[in-house]
Design a protein around this motif. Structure first.
Motif, PDB file in Angstrom:
ATOM      1  N   ALA A  52     -17.652   7.733   1.315  1.00 16.92           N
ATOM      2  CA  ALA A  52     -17.169   6.700   2.225  1.00 16.92           C
ATOM      3  C   ALA A  52     -15.928   5.884   1.756  1.00 16.92           C
ATOM      4  CB  ALA A  52     -18.234   5.767   2.613  1.00 16.92           C
ATOM      5  N   GLY A  53     -16.214   5.847   0.200  1.00 12.59           N
ATOM      6  CA  GLY A  53     -14.943   4.885  -0.318  1.00 12.59           C
ATOM      7  C   GLY A  53     -13.611   5.719  -0.918  1.00 12.59           C
ATOM      8  N   GLU A  54     -13.745   6.989  -0.466  1.00 12.55           N
ATOM      9  CA  GLU A  54     -12.631   8.050  -0.907  1.00 12.55           C
ATOM     10  C   GLU A  54     -11.594   7.681  -0.281  1.00 12.55           C
ATOM     11  OE1 GLU A  54     -11.843  12.731  -1.793  1.00 12.55           O
ATOM     12  OE2 GLU A  54     -13.666  12.034  -0.925  1.00 12.55           O
ATOM     13  N   LYS A  55     -10.368   7.436  -0.855  1.00  9.28           N
ATOM     14  CA  LYS A  55      -9.136   7.033  -0.093  1.00  9.28           C
ATOM     15  C   LYS A  55      -8.373   8.310   0.258  1.00  9.28           C
ATOM     16  CE  LYS A  55      -8.604   2.933  -2.921  1.00  9.28           C
ATOM     17  NZ  LYS A  55      -8.728   1.901  -1.951  1.00  9.28           N
ATOM     18  N   THR A  56      -8.521   8.553   1.600  1.00 10.61           N
ATOM     19  CA  THR A  56      -7.943   9.706   2.009  1.00 10.61           C
ATOM     20  C   THR A  56      -7.069   9.601   3.054  1.00 10.61           C
ATOM     21  OG1 THR A  56      -9.929  10.023   3.569  1.00 10.61           O
ATOM     22  CG2 THR A  56     -10.103  11.192   1.540  1.00 10.61           C
ATOM     23  N   GLU A  57      -6.798   8.277   3.602  1.00  8.32           N
ATOM     24  CA  GLU A  57      -5.921   8.243   4.806  1.00  8.32           C
ATOM     25  C   GLU A  57      -4.525   7.437   4.325  1.00  8.32           C
ATOM     26  OE1 GLU A  57      -7.427   8.954   7.662  1.00  8.32           O
ATOM     27  OE2 GLU A  57      -9.112   9.754   6.332  1.00  8.32           O
TER      28      GLU A  57
ATOM     29  N   ARG B  46       1.322  -1.361   4.039  1.00 11.53           N
ATOM     30  CA  ARG B  46       2.735  -1.178   3.286  1.00 11.53           C
ATOM     31  C   ARG B  46       3.283  -2.668   3.078  1.00 11.53           C
ATOM     32  NH1 ARG B  46       4.170   4.016   2.758  1.00 11.53           N
ATOM     33  NH2 ARG B  46       3.034   5.617   3.838  1.00 11.53           N
ATOM     34  N   ARG B  47       3.128  -3.412   4.272  1.00 10.62           N
ATOM     35  CA  ARG B  47       3.764  -4.605   4.217  1.00 10.62           C
ATOM     36  C   ARG B  47       3.129  -5.640   3.153  1.00 10.62           C
ATOM     37  NH1 ARG B  47       3.550  -4.248   9.942  1.00 10.62           N
ATOM     38  NH2 ARG B  47       1.691  -5.364   9.948  1.00 10.62           N
ATOM     39  N   ASP B  48       1.658  -5.433   3.104  1.00 11.71           N
ATOM     40  CA  ASP B  48       0.872  -6.206   2.240  1.00 11.71           C
ATOM     41  C   ASP B  48       1.733  -6.116   0.528  1.00 11.71           C
ATOM     42  OD1 ASP B  48      -0.328  -7.538   4.231  1.00 11.71           O
ATOM     43  OD2 ASP B  48      -2.123  -6.451   4.264  1.00 11.71           O
ATOM     44  N   GLU B  49       1.450  -4.689   0.349  1.00 12.13           N
ATOM     45  CA  GLU B  49       1.811  -4.078  -0.877  1.00 12.13           C
ATOM     46  C   GLU B  49       3.319  -4.594  -1.229  1.00 12.13           C
ATOM     47  OE1 GLU B  49      -0.017  -2.237  -3.248  1.00 12.13           O
ATOM     48  OE2 GLU B  49      -1.536  -2.803  -2.070  1.00 12.13           O
TER      49      GLU B  49
ATOM     50  N   TRP C  62       5.447  10.540  -4.870  1.00  6.72           N
ATOM     51  CA  TRP C  62       3.817  10.951  -4.191  1.00  6.72           C
ATOM     52  C   TRP C  62       2.757  10.065  -5.159  1.00  6.72           C
ATOM     53  CZ3 TRP C  62       0.503  12.330  -8.472  1.00  6.72           C
ATOM     54  CH2 TRP C  62      -0.612  13.186  -8.286  1.00  6.72           C
ATOM     55  N   GLU C  63       3.160   9.456  -6.167  1.00  8.81           N
ATOM     56  CA  GLU C  63       2.124   8.724  -6.879  1.00  8.81           C
ATOM     57  C   GLU C  63       2.085   7.488  -6.044  1.00  8.81           C
ATOM     58  OE1 GLU C  63       1.336   7.492 -11.374  1.00  8.81           O
ATOM     59  OE2 GLU C  63       3.311   6.928 -10.516  1.00  8.81           O
ATOM     60  N   TYR C  64       3.168   6.812  -5.386  1.00  7.99           N
ATOM     61  CA  TYR C  64       3.265   5.619  -4.800  1.00  7.99           C
ATOM     62  C   TYR C  64       2.355   5.925  -3.437  1.00  7.99           C
ATOM     63  CZ  TYR C  64       4.520   1.496  -1.989  1.00  7.99           C
ATOM     64  OH  TYR C  64       4.679   0.482  -1.221  1.00  7.99           O
ATOM     65  N   GLU C  65       2.451   7.098  -2.956  1.00  7.92           N
ATOM     66  CA  GLU C  65       1.671   6.974  -1.704  1.00  7.92           C
ATOM     67  C   GLU C  65       0.448   7.378  -2.054  1.00  7.92           C
ATOM     68  OE1 GLU C  65       2.850   7.299   1.726  1.00  7.92           O
ATOM     69  OE2 GLU C  65       4.754   6.682   0.855  1.00  7.92           O
TER      70      GLU C  65
ATOM     71  N   ASN D 148      -1.400   6.012  -4.433  1.00  3.69           N
ATOM     72  CA  ASN D 148      -1.843   4.791  -5.032  1.00  3.69           C
ATOM     73  C   ASN D 148      -2.100   3.846  -3.758  1.00  3.69           C
ATOM     74  OD1 ASN D 148      -2.152   5.627  -7.623  1.00  3.69           O
ATOM     75  ND2 ASN D 148      -0.116   4.672  -8.286  1.00  3.69           N
ATOM     76  N   ILE D 149      -1.498   4.043  -2.479  1.00  3.44           N
ATOM     77  CA  ILE D 149      -1.629   2.860  -1.571  1.00  3.44           C
ATOM     78  C   ILE D 149      -2.486   3.691  -0.447  1.00  3.44           C
ATOM     79  CG2 ILE D 149       0.517   1.696  -2.019  1.00  3.44           C
ATOM     80  CD1 ILE D 149       1.821   3.175   0.336  1.00  3.44           C
ATOM     81  N   LYS D 150      -2.993   4.577  -0.745  1.00  3.88           N
ATOM     82  CA  LYS D 150      -3.896   5.299   0.349  1.00  3.88           C
ATOM     83  C   LYS D 150      -5.223   4.611   0.671  1.00  3.88           C
ATOM     84  CE  LYS D 150      -2.878  10.398   0.573  1.00  3.88           C
ATOM     85  NZ  LYS D 150      -3.562  11.848  -0.021  1.00  3.88           N
ATOM     86  N   MET D 151      -5.762   4.687   1.758  1.00  2.45           N
ATOM     87  CA  MET D 151      -6.677   3.716   2.143  1.00  2.45           C
ATOM     88  C   MET D 151      -8.021   4.611   2.455  1.00  2.45           C
ATOM     89  SD  MET D 151      -4.648   1.542   5.036  1.00  2.45           S
ATOM     90  CE  MET D 151      -5.773   0.456   5.271  1.00  2.45           C
ATOM     91  N   SER D 152      -9.238   4.108   2.286  1.00  2.00           N
ATOM     92  CA  SER D 152     -10.470   4.588   2.698  1.00  2.00           C
ATOM     93  C   SER D 152     -10.376   4.619   4.291  1.00  2.00           C
ATOM     94  CB  SER D 152     -11.650   4.187   1.927  1.00  2.00           C
ATOM     95  OG  SER D 152     -11.896   2.790   2.058  1.00  2.00           O
ATOM     96  N   LYS D 153     -11.542   5.331   4.726  1.00  2.00           N
ATOM     97  CA  LYS D 153     -11.734   5.164   6.466  1.00  2.00           C
ATOM     98  C   LYS D 153     -12.294   3.835   6.601  1.00  2.00           C
ATOM     99  CE  LYS D 153     -12.708  10.134   7.073  1.00  2.00           C
ATOM    100  NZ  LYS D 153     -11.607  10.229   7.780  1.00  2.00           N
TER     101      LYS D 153
END
Length: 353
Positions: free
Chosen positions: A2-7, A14-17, A211-214, A216-221
């Motif tokens: 559930a906590g895996e960042k796949t999205e 992006r605005r928050d980051e 690639w690293e930035y994308e 790191n900012i991935k989101m979990s479901k």
């Protein structure tokens, strides 16, 4: 999990980051861009550098044979001349480097200025976090990248110098300006070779940083769901708000029933409260309307306040479907409502007598 960042990161994420100062940029692209553009400017400006340098050297070499006394004024004048010569020769290059750095950085960060990046964060100087960073994938990539840079740089310096090394002894017999031109041309050749080699490295660095930035900012479901709730509103909260709004509207509507002139009912399924003030209203106004339980409450409220009621099933249903609360009745119902109001006024007149 559930906590895996796949999205992929959402626009809000992006605005928050970005507000936090966490934006994508490649420092190698900036470095190579500065070197490359500075190299071009240097090539164009080189004749002027030779001229300024030559004038300064000729002036002060000629003074060697004529100057017998050096005082404070002479030293100050000399330093001023040297400073002017340096600014004339390299000033445009220094200014260009600053402007290029700002432009290349701004092109990647969209000229972001974030307060978060200048805040003091003691977590950044944590020894434990420092050790973790040392053995992270990023650190290993940076180490490999730096080793490759050093190796390439060493090879370019060696290969460039080895090609011109046999020319160095000949500088003893050439004029001073020719020797200076030779040194400058060698430096420019060296810079050119370095830029060509480092363009490939900067391209790799740009792709890796992206690639690293994308990643790191991935989101979990779960984070996506929570964000959706924040943007659209929690359905439970929205339901409670709507329920409260309906209750407030109902209370206000019921408070208007005692002001009505007549209640048109069917006989319990529909109830419409009508009011008409000849001096204030251009047409009868619907103060309240309801169906089933709400209709029952309107009728009860009207009974408590001795409001006249009349049963008219077709008219009650039609007004319920077409009339709006606190609005005038539709034009097609003027005649039947006028008849009902006339009946009400007659009853009130009889009651007075």
């Amino acid at each position: 999990m559930a906590g895996e960042k796949t999205e992929k990161a959402s626009s809000k994420k992006r605005r928050d980051e970005r507000k936090k100062g966490n934006v994508f940029q490649s420092k190698d692209v900036i470095t190579v861009g500065v070197i490359a553009i500075s190299f071009i400017i240097l090539r164009i400006w080189m004749p002027n550098i030779f001229r300024f340098t030559k004038n300064a050297l000729v002036k002060y070499i000629s003074l060697i044979g004529t100057t017998t006394y050096i005082n404070d004024r002479f030293i100050v004048r000399t330093f001023k001349d040297i400073a002017v010569t340096i600014f004339q020769s390299a000033g445009i290059l220094f200014i260009s480097i600053i402007i290029i750095t700002i432009i290349l950085t701004g092109a990647q960060t969209k000229f972001l200025i974030s307060k978060e990046t200048i805040k003091i964060k003691f977590s950044k100087i944590s020894p434990l976090k420092g050790i973790k960073k040392m053995f992270s994938i990023r650190s290993l990539v940076e180490l490999a990248k730096n080793l490759i840079k050093i190796s390439i740089l060493a090879y370019i310096i060696y290969s460039t110098i080895s090609k011109v090394l046999f020319e160095v002894p000949k500088l003893v017999d050439v004029a001073l300006m020719s020797g200076i031109k030779f040194i400058f041309s060698t430096i420019l050749l060296l810079v050119k070779n370095v830029v060509i080699a480092f363009v490939a490295i900067s391209a790799f660095d740009y792709l890796f940083q992206w690639w690293e930035y994308e990643k790191n900012i991935k989101m979990s479901k779960q984070e996506v769901k929570e964000e959706y709730k924040q943007l659209e509103g929690d359905p439970q909260v929205k339901g409670k708000i709507k329920e409260k709004q309906r209750a407030i509207s109902m209370t206000r509507m019921m408070q208007q029933v005692p002001k009505a002139d007549v209640i048109i009912r069917n006989p319990t399924h529909f109830a419409i409260a009508i009011k008409y003030d000849l001096e204030l209203d251009s047409a009868p106004i619907v103060l309240a309307k309801g169906k089933d339980n709400i209709a029952k409450k309107i009728i009860e409220k009207a009974t408590e306040n001795n409001i006249n009621m009349i049963e008219n099933k077709p008219l009650a249903r039609a007004l319920y479907n077409s009339a709006e609360i606190n609005h005038e009745i539709p034009l097609e119902y003027y005649e039947p409502i006028a008849e009902i109001l006339a009946w009400v006024y007659k009853l009130k007149e009889k009651e007075r007598h």
